[in-house]
Design a protein around this motif. Structure first.
Motif, short mmCIF file in Angstrom:
data_model
loop_
_atom_site.label_atom_id
_atom_site.label_comp_id
_atom_site.label_asym_id
_atom_site.label_seq_id
_atom_site.Cartn_x
_atom_site.Cartn_y
_atom_site.Cartn_z
N UNK A 153 -16.98 2.91 -14.91
CA UNK A 153 -17.86 2.63 -16.05
C UNK A 153 -18.62 1.32 -15.84
N UNK A 154 -17.92 0.29 -15.39
CA UNK A 154 -18.58 -1.00 -15.13
C UNK A 154 -19.60 -0.84 -14.00
N UNK A 155 -19.22 -0.12 -12.96
CA UNK A 155 -20.12 0.13 -11.84
C UNK A 155 -21.41 0.80 -12.32
N UNK A 156 -21.28 1.78 -13.22
CA UNK A 156 -22.45 2.48 -13.75
C UNK A 156 -23.33 1.53 -14.56
N UNK A 157 -22.72 0.68 -15.37
CA UNK A 157 -23.49 -0.25 -16.19
C UNK A 157 -24.27 -1.23 -15.33
N UNK A 158 -23.61 -1.82 -14.35
CA UNK A 158 -24.28 -2.82 -13.51
C UNK A 158 -25.48 -2.20 -12.79
N UNK A 159 -25.30 -1.01 -12.28
CA UNK A 159 -26.42 -0.36 -11.60
C UNK A 159 -27.57 -0.07 -12.54
N UNK A 160 -27.25 0.31 -13.79
CA UNK A 160 -28.28 0.67 -14.75
C UNK A 160 -29.12 -0.51 -15.21
N UNK A 161 -28.55 -1.71 -15.17
CA UNK A 161 -29.29 -2.88 -15.64
C UNK A 161 -29.87 -3.70 -14.49
N UNK A 162 -29.98 -3.07 -13.33
CA UNK A 162 -30.64 -3.73 -12.21
C UNK A 162 -29.78 -4.70 -11.44
N UNK A 164 -24.96 -6.85 -32.34
CA UNK A 164 -25.34 -5.53 -31.84
C UNK A 164 -24.43 -4.47 -32.44
N UNK A 165 -24.99 -3.31 -32.67
CA UNK A 165 -24.20 -2.13 -32.99
C UNK A 165 -24.91 -0.92 -32.40
N UNK A 166 -24.15 0.08 -32.04
CA UNK A 166 -24.74 1.26 -31.44
C UNK A 166 -23.70 2.34 -31.23
N UNK A 167 -24.17 3.46 -30.75
CA UNK A 167 -23.29 4.59 -30.48
C UNK A 167 -23.27 4.87 -28.98
N UNK A 168 -22.08 4.96 -28.45
CA UNK A 168 -21.90 5.26 -27.02
C UNK A 168 -21.47 6.72 -26.91
N UNK A 169 -22.26 7.50 -26.22
CA UNK A 169 -21.94 8.91 -25.98
C UNK A 169 -21.15 9.00 -24.69
N UNK A 170 -19.88 9.39 -24.78
CA UNK A 170 -19.03 9.52 -23.59
C UNK A 170 -18.86 10.98 -23.23
N UNK A 171 -19.06 11.29 -21.97
CA UNK A 171 -18.86 12.66 -21.50
C UNK A 171 -17.48 12.82 -20.88
N UNK A 172 -16.67 11.76 -20.95
CA UNK A 172 -15.31 11.80 -20.41
C UNK A 172 -14.36 12.37 -21.45
N UNK A 186 -26.36 3.61 -22.55
CA UNK A 186 -27.03 4.73 -21.90
C UNK A 186 -26.39 5.04 -20.56
N UNK A 187 -26.02 3.99 -19.83
CA UNK A 187 -25.37 4.18 -18.53
C UNK A 187 -24.05 4.92 -18.68
N UNK A 188 -23.28 4.58 -19.69
CA UNK A 188 -21.99 5.26 -19.88
C UNK A 188 -22.19 6.73 -20.22
#
Length: 526
Positions: free
Chosen positions: A131-140, A317-325, A353-355
């Motif tokens: 999950x962290x790997x995906x986030x870092x890649x998504x934010x450049x 911040x507040x938001x909704x995280x959609x998890x496909x796991x 979004x990355x998650x």
């Protein structure tokens, strides 16, 4: 590029307070040789290497110094003088720590440039790392990953045949150097209790440390739960800024599970090291905690056919995280990953979004579908706590259906968890099938008996709803043949692993492949 020479390493070890005496001179050999590589196994020494003699679990490297020199080692690093050795020797106070520093030095200290996120905990390390790997890649911030299931360098999967979460220092540093050379700017490292206690991560400059949880595990190695906890917490003490671990411009951060019993004690260690602590946990509709008492909270959860929608909130911040796991316990892993984004000041909407884009983690809640009328799931759960979580998650809503669990416990590892694993399965499953995991040098039947004792204590009856089948393929075949429409069959403990380790060596293994083959045979027989 200037060749790394022994004198430079000696000066570095002296600055770090590890050099126990003046370097011992060579007898006719080059007094300041160039170092081609750093080795801790005499069987792997090549001409020009430095050999590090450390104390291992089963052997003392000092017994192999002569063999290393004969193989071409041009210098040795030891904890005591070795008479008769004809190459220069550095005598150090702790060879395990010195090995890590020497490996980092020889690799060019890549972690002094890379951002490094270390993830530790009994459960959830691998999923959180992905999950962290995906986030870092998504934010450049392109990142590499070193973990239980894979090593990813510059976007390329290298696999992990060694099955260790945290490799030995020379291998780890080589991966970090390759990441840096390949364009990665961050590294995500599963930092296991073994890796921490054995100082494999010595020489790694961590920037963020993450705690998922701490439960009983690996007591065969650590001896006591307190020693196990101490190993985990040592990652957070490493956040202290020093010459070895500089501040690279984004500070030092700890991301800690406030729902875990060891969370606050771990946070105190991190704070004492000077790190900023981010606490995450369940709150709002999910528990009675006030969301304001943690830095990042999951406050809502809705399950959908595609996964889960997790409402999260932080101060600004507040938001909704959609998890496909699959698995509600992955809410905590997602919180941990989002906690890293929060700590580093990343765009949390982009992180969410990355998650949402991560579909699965190998061997973690992996479904096997061949059109059968019941569910088959593969998971790595291999402690009583993780097995209970997975079984509770998978429990069918249909009261006519039930759970079937197929699992074992590793040989030459923590024996104290076997009976509890049998008990939690016996309490939750209509059928418990106990089988091999990795028996190694232990009597496989004795391992099964220890697990079965727990299942029997929970009311399971041998030969009826408790089966002991050592051969794992046969156990899976039997469990699937016993499954009824609506049942859920959990194959636990092996997950992504590609071998079964026995006293005679390794046997190739593919849990998903075996399950698919069995399902196809059953379909033809129907």
């Amino acid at each position: 590029m200037t060749e790394p020479r022994l004198s430079a390493l000696a000066a570095l070890l002296e600055r770090r307070g590890l050099l126990a005496s003046e370097p011992l001179p060579a007898h006719g050999a080059e007094p300041d040789p160039a170092i081609a590589g750093v080795r801790y196994d005499s069987r792997q020494v090549d001409p020009g290497d430095l050999f590090v003699a450390r104390h291992g679990q089963h052997t003392d490297g000092h017994e192999h110094v002569a063999a290393a020199v004969a193989a071409g080692a041009v210098a040795v690093l030891v904890e005591r003088p070795m008479p008769g050795i004809e190459v220069p020797a550095l005598v150090v106070r702790d060879a395990k720590v010195a090995l890590g520093i020497a490996a980092a030095w020889h690799a060019g200290d890549p972690s002094r440039t890379l951002g490094v996120v270390g993830i530790t905990g009994t459960d959830g390390k691998t999923t959180t790392a992905y999950l962290v790997h995906a986030i870092l890649g998504a934010v450049g911030r392109p990142a590499g990953l070193v973990g239980t299931t894979d090593v990813i360098v510059a976007g390329e999967s290298l696999g992990n045949a060694a099955r260790t979460s945290t490799p030995e220092a020379p291998e780890l540093q080589a991966h970090l150097a390759a990441m840096l050379a390949g364009g990665d700017r961050w590294a995500v490292i599963e930092s296991s209790s073994h890796g921490l206690a054995q100082q494999r991560i010595s020489g790694v400059a961590y920037d963020v440390a993450v705690l998922t949880n701490i439960t009983s595990e690996h007591l065969e190695f650590h001896g006591t739960l307190d020693a196990y906890r101490a190993a985990k917490r040592s990652l957070f003490a490493r956040l202290a800024v020093s010459d070895e671990n500089p501040d690279k411009g984004w500070g030092k951060h700890a991301v800690v599970n406030a729902d875990d019993a060891e969370g606050e004690a771990t946070a105190e260690v991190a704070a004492a090291a000077g790190a900023r602590v981010v606490r995450y946990g369940l709150a709002g509709e999910l528990t009675d905690r006030d969301p304001a008492t943690v830095d990042l909270a999951a406050v809502r959860l809705a399950e959908t056919p595609a996964g889960m929608l997790v409402g999260m909130r932080a101060d600004a911040w507040s938001g909704t995280v959609a998890l496909r796991l699959a698995g509600r316990f992955n809410v905590a892993n997602a919180l941990a990953a989002m906690g890293v984004a929060l700590a580093l000041g990343l765009d949390l909407d982009a992180a969410a979004t990355a998650l949402a884009g991560l579909e699965a983690v190998p061997g973690r809640m992996q479904r096997v579908d061949e059109g059968q009328a019941y569910t088959v799931v593969i998971d790595y759960a291999h402690t009583a706590e993780s097995l209970a979580k997975v079984l509770d998650e998978l429990a069918p809503a249909d009261t006519e259906a039930g759970l079937i669990a197929v699992f074992g416990s590793a040989g030459d590892r923590d024996r104290s968890k076997r009976e509890p694993m049998g008990r939690v399965a016996g309490e939750r499953c209509r059928l418990v099938v106990v089988t091999d995991e990795d028996p190694r040098s232990e009597d496989r039947e004795a391992i099964l008996e220890a697990i079965a004792a727990g299942a029997e204590a929970a009311g399971r009856r041998r030969g009826q709803d408790l089966l002991l089948i050592a051969d794992r393929e046969a156990a899976i075949n039997r469990a699937l043949s016993e499954a009824r429409p609506g049942d859920v069959v959990l194959l636990a403990g092996k997950g992504h692993e590609k071998t079964i380790e026995t006293a005679t060596g390794e046997t190739p293994w593919d849990e998903a492949g075996v399950a698919r083959a069995a399902l196809r045979v059953l379909a033809r027989q129907a």
